[in-house]
Design a protein around this motif. Structure first.
Motif, PDB file in Angstrom:
ATOM      1  N   GLU A  63       0.854  -1.190   0.000  1.00 14.56           N
ATOM      2  CA  GLU A  63       0.000   0.000   0.000  1.00 14.56           C
ATOM      3  C   GLU A  63       0.887   1.237   0.000  1.00 14.56           C
ATOM      4  OE1 GLU A  63      -3.376   0.150  -0.120  1.00 14.56           O
ATOM      5  OE2 GLU A  63      -3.327  -2.030  -0.352  1.00 14.56           O
ATOM      6  N   PRO A  66       2.222   6.842   3.747  1.00  5.59           N
ATOM      7  CA  PRO A  66       2.194   8.288   3.958  1.00  5.59           C
ATOM      8  C   PRO A  66       3.624   8.827   3.958  1.00  5.59           C
ATOM      9  CG  PRO A  66       1.013   7.120   5.710  1.00  5.59           C
ATOM     10  CD  PRO A  66       1.724   6.097   4.892  1.00  5.59           C
ATOM     11  N   ASP A  99      -4.153  11.209   0.516  1.00  9.90           N
ATOM     12  CA  ASP A  99      -4.377  10.156   1.507  1.00  9.90           C
ATOM     13  C   ASP A  99      -5.882   9.973   1.648  1.00  9.90           C
ATOM     14  OD1 ASP A  99      -4.717   8.611   3.852  1.00  9.90           O
ATOM     15  OD2 ASP A  99      -2.843   9.378   4.681  1.00  9.90           O
ATOM     16  N   PRO A 100      -6.420   8.780   1.397  1.00 11.19           N
ATOM     17  CA  PRO A 100      -7.876   8.586   1.474  1.00 11.19           C
ATOM     18  C   PRO A 100      -8.423   8.779   2.882  1.00 11.19           C
ATOM     19  CG  PRO A 100      -6.763   6.488   1.066  1.00 11.19           C
ATOM     20  CD  PRO A 100      -5.718   7.560   1.000  1.00 11.19           C
ATOM     21  N   ARG A 101      -7.563   8.634   3.901  1.00  8.05           N
ATOM     22  CA  ARG A 101      -8.016   8.800   5.289  1.00  8.05           C
ATOM     23  C   ARG A 101      -7.939  10.252   5.759  1.00  8.05           C
ATOM     24  NH1 ARG A 101      -4.320   4.280   6.207  1.00  8.05           N
ATOM     25  NH2 ARG A 101      -5.483   2.429   5.639  1.00  8.05           N
ATOM     26  N   ASP A 102      -7.085  11.040   5.092  1.00 12.24           N
ATOM     27  CA  ASP A 102      -6.895  12.442   5.468  1.00 12.24           C
ATOM     28  C   ASP A 102      -6.521  13.198   4.198  1.00 12.24           C
ATOM     29  OD1 ASP A 102      -6.166  14.934   6.392  1.00 12.24           O
ATOM     30  OD2 ASP A 102      -4.621  14.220   7.766  1.00 12.24           O
ATOM     31  N   ARG A 103      -7.472  13.875   3.602  1.00  9.55           N
ATOM     32  CA  ARG A 103      -7.266  14.522   2.305  1.00  9.55           C
ATOM     33  C   ARG A 103      -6.150  15.563   2.330  1.00  9.55           C
ATOM     34  NH1 ARG A 103      -9.037  11.354  -1.429  1.00  9.55           N
ATOM     35  NH2 ARG A 103      -9.794  12.915  -2.859  1.00  9.55           N
ATOM     36  N   ARG A 107       0.259  10.413   0.082  1.00  8.43           N
ATOM     37  CA  ARG A 107       0.883   9.090   0.066  1.00  8.43           C
ATOM     38  C   ARG A 107       1.754   9.012  -1.182  1.00  8.43           C
ATOM     39  NH1 ARG A 107      -1.141   4.843   3.423  1.00  8.43           N
ATOM     40  NH2 ARG A 107      -2.596   5.747   4.910  1.00  8.43           N
TER      41      ARG A 107
END
Length: 152
Positions: A63, A66, A99-103, A107
């Motif tokens: 994956e 970050p 980052d899909p968890r924190d725009r 990454r």
């Protein structure tokens, strides 16, 4: 006489020679530069520097990681990492993704071209690394590696 001149005048040449011969920092810096030049020369035919190879290897994960953990792994600050990524990104070897968890975060991912180039560079690294270890015959390279890790 200034304070600086007074301090400088108190350091003997024998002390300078002692520091030159015993300073772990100096010897580590010299070794790092020599290793860097050696790997740069070896990797030049595939179009990478040793730093770019290390960065791309750090991104070779299932994956996209970050930026923060990559910077920590490479002992860089985020600004330096960003600067190191730019030429690889321009060459289409690395993609900077939201980052899909924190725009707000980013990454880093190897592109297909990046993975292909890394695969071509790996045998060069393996051969060069084996030659470096052979040059250190008589030295416990695992102990050296462990000692260096303890300092970082």
């Amino acid at each position: 006489m200034t304070e600086h001149a007074a301090i400088s005048a108190t350091v003997s040449h024998d002390t300078t020679l002692h520091v030159r011969d015993h300073c772990l920092c100096l010897h580590a810096q010299r070794a790092a530069r020599a290793l860097g030049r050696r790997f740069d020369e070896a990797l030049r035919p595939v179009g990478l520097t040793n730093g770019q190879f290390s960065l791309m290897m750090a991104l070779n994960r299932p994956e996209p990681p970050p930026m923060g953990p990559v910077a920590v792994l490479l002992a860089m600050d985020r600004t330096t990492l960003t600067a190191a990524v730019k030429p690889l990104s321009r060459r289409g070897l690395v993609a900077v993704l939201p980052d899909p968890r924190d725009r707000r975060g980013r990454r880093l991912a190897l592109t297909e071209a990046g993975r292909d180039l890394l695969a071509r560079a790996l045998p060069v690294w393996v051969e060069t690394h084996a030659a470096v270890e052979a040059d250190l015959a008589g030295i416990d390279v695992d102990a050296l590696r462990q000692g260096l890790k303890m300092l970082s």
